[in-house]
Design a protein around this motif. Structure first.
Motif, mmCIF file in Angstrom:
data_model
loop_
_atom_site.group_PDB
_atom_site.id
_atom_site.type_symbol
_atom_site.label_atom_id
_atom_site.label_comp_id
_atom_site.label_asym_id
_atom_site.label_seq_id
_atom_site.Cartn_x
_atom_site.Cartn_y
_atom_site.Cartn_z
ATOM 1 N N LEU A 4 0.835 -1.211 0.000
ATOM 2 C CA LEU A 4 0.000 0.000 0.000
ATOM 3 C C LEU A 4 0.864 1.253 0.000
ATOM 4 O O LEU A 4 0.547 2.224 -0.687
ATOM 5 N N ASP A 5 1.951 1.243 0.764
ATOM 6 C CA ASP A 5 2.859 2.394 0.777
ATOM 7 C C ASP A 5 3.421 2.637 -0.612
ATOM 8 O O ASP A 5 3.568 3.775 -1.046
ATOM 9 N N ARG A 6 3.773 1.559 -1.320
ATOM 10 C CA ARG A 6 4.342 1.694 -2.661
ATOM 11 C C ARG A 6 3.341 2.290 -3.639
ATOM 12 O O ARG A 6 3.722 3.003 -4.557
ATOM 13 N N GLN A 7 2.067 2.006 -3.453
ATOM 14 C CA GLN A 7 1.041 2.553 -4.344
ATOM 15 C C GLN A 7 0.914 4.058 -4.173
ATOM 16 O O GLN A 7 0.475 4.755 -5.081
ATOM 17 N N LEU A 26 9.596 1.082 -17.801
ATOM 18 C CA LEU A 26 10.157 1.199 -16.466
ATOM 19 C C LEU A 26 9.485 2.336 -15.718
ATOM 20 O O LEU A 26 9.208 3.394 -16.289
ATOM 21 N N GLU A 27 9.231 2.114 -14.434
ATOM 22 C CA GLU A 27 8.727 3.159 -13.546
ATOM 23 C C GLU A 27 9.707 3.291 -12.387
ATOM 24 O O GLU A 27 10.213 2.292 -11.871
ATOM 25 N N VAL A 28 9.970 4.535 -11.980
ATOM 26 C CA VAL A 28 10.928 4.819 -10.920
ATOM 27 C C VAL A 28 10.264 5.767 -9.920
ATOM 28 O O VAL A 28 9.545 6.683 -10.308
ATOM 29 N N GLN A 35 15.526 6.229 -0.871
ATOM 30 C CA GLN A 35 15.709 5.002 -1.642
ATOM 31 C C GLN A 35 15.111 5.198 -3.025
ATOM 32 O O GLN A 35 14.144 5.923 -3.199
ATOM 33 N N ILE A 36 15.685 4.504 -4.015
ATOM 34 C CA ILE A 36 15.153 4.524 -5.368
ATOM 35 C C ILE A 36 14.482 3.179 -5.619
ATOM 36 O O ILE A 36 15.102 2.133 -5.442
ATOM 37 N N LEU A 37 13.215 3.215 -6.003
ATOM 38 C CA LEU A 37 12.454 2.003 -6.275
ATOM 39 C C LEU A 37 12.163 1.943 -7.765
ATOM 40 O O LEU A 37 11.820 2.962 -8.376
ATOM 41 N N MET A 38 12.301 0.741 -8.336
ATOM 42 C CA MET A 38 12.060 0.549 -9.764
ATOM 43 C C MET A 38 11.148 -0.650 -9.957
ATOM 44 O O MET A 38 11.221 -1.622 -9.201
ATOM 45 N N ARG A 39 10.294 -0.570 -10.981
ATOM 46 C CA ARG A 39 9.429 -1.687 -11.337
ATOM 47 C C ARG A 39 9.096 -1.597 -12.817
ATOM 48 O O ARG A 39 9.257 -0.550 -13.435
ATOM 49 N N GLU A 40 8.647 -2.714 -13.368
ATOM 50 C CA GLU A 40 8.154 -2.720 -14.741
ATOM 51 C C GLU A 40 6.637 -2.560 -14.702
ATOM 52 O O GLU A 40 5.972 -3.102 -13.821
ATOM 53 N N SER A 41 6.110 -1.853 -15.670
ATOM 54 C CA SER A 41 4.672 -1.579 -15.696
ATOM 55 C C SER A 41 3.831 -2.848 -15.778
ATOM 56 O O SER A 41 2.720 -2.888 -15.270
ATOM 57 N N ASP A 43 4.519 -5.671 -14.318
ATOM 58 C CA ASP A 43 4.681 -6.454 -13.097
ATOM 59 C C ASP A 43 4.912 -5.502 -11.924
ATOM 60 O O ASP A 43 5.982 -5.501 -11.308
ATOM 61 N N PRO A 44 3.921 -4.674 -11.577
ATOM 62 C CA PRO A 44 4.130 -3.636 -10.564
ATOM 63 C C PRO A 44 4.340 -4.157 -9.149
ATOM 64 O O PRO A 44 4.781 -3.407 -8.279
#
Length: 98
Positions: A4-7, A26-28, A35-41, A43-44
């Motif tokens: 939930l925090d990540r959303q 890519l989403e950053v 901190q730097i967080l990365m994910r692919e759209s 697979d969020p």
């Protein structure tokens, strides 16, 4: 950090304007403690976390062409790139998490 925090983070997309519909990008985001967080759209739920120092070193390397051998670009493609094509999506005027 929970799911939930990540959303709630301000995820910045690193996708070209001409990206085909449904293609992954890519989403950053900047998280707590810078901190730097990365994910692919596509697979969020899978998030990779790194430090600001490591992210800054990576961006510096991209801009210097250190990873060009990994890209499938022709010399003409590289010549057509602009500074905006390798802009850091974490660079904002707002404080982290805003």
């Amino acid at each position: 950090m929970t799911r939930l925090d990540r959303q709630e983070l301000d995820w910045q997309r690193a996708a070209p304007a001409d990206l085909p519909e449904g293609a992954a990008y890519l989403e950053v985001a900047v998280g707590p403690d810078d901190q730097i967080l990365m994910r692919e759209s596509n697979d969020p739920e899978t998030v990779v976390v790194t430090t600001r120092a490591k992210w800054d070193a990576f961006i510096k390397g991209v801009k210097a062409g250190e990873f060009d051998d990994f890209a499938d670009l022709t010399e003409d493609d590289v010549a057509d790139l602009t500074k905006d094509d390798v802009a850091d999506p974490t660079e904002t005027d707002e404080p982290a998490g805003q």
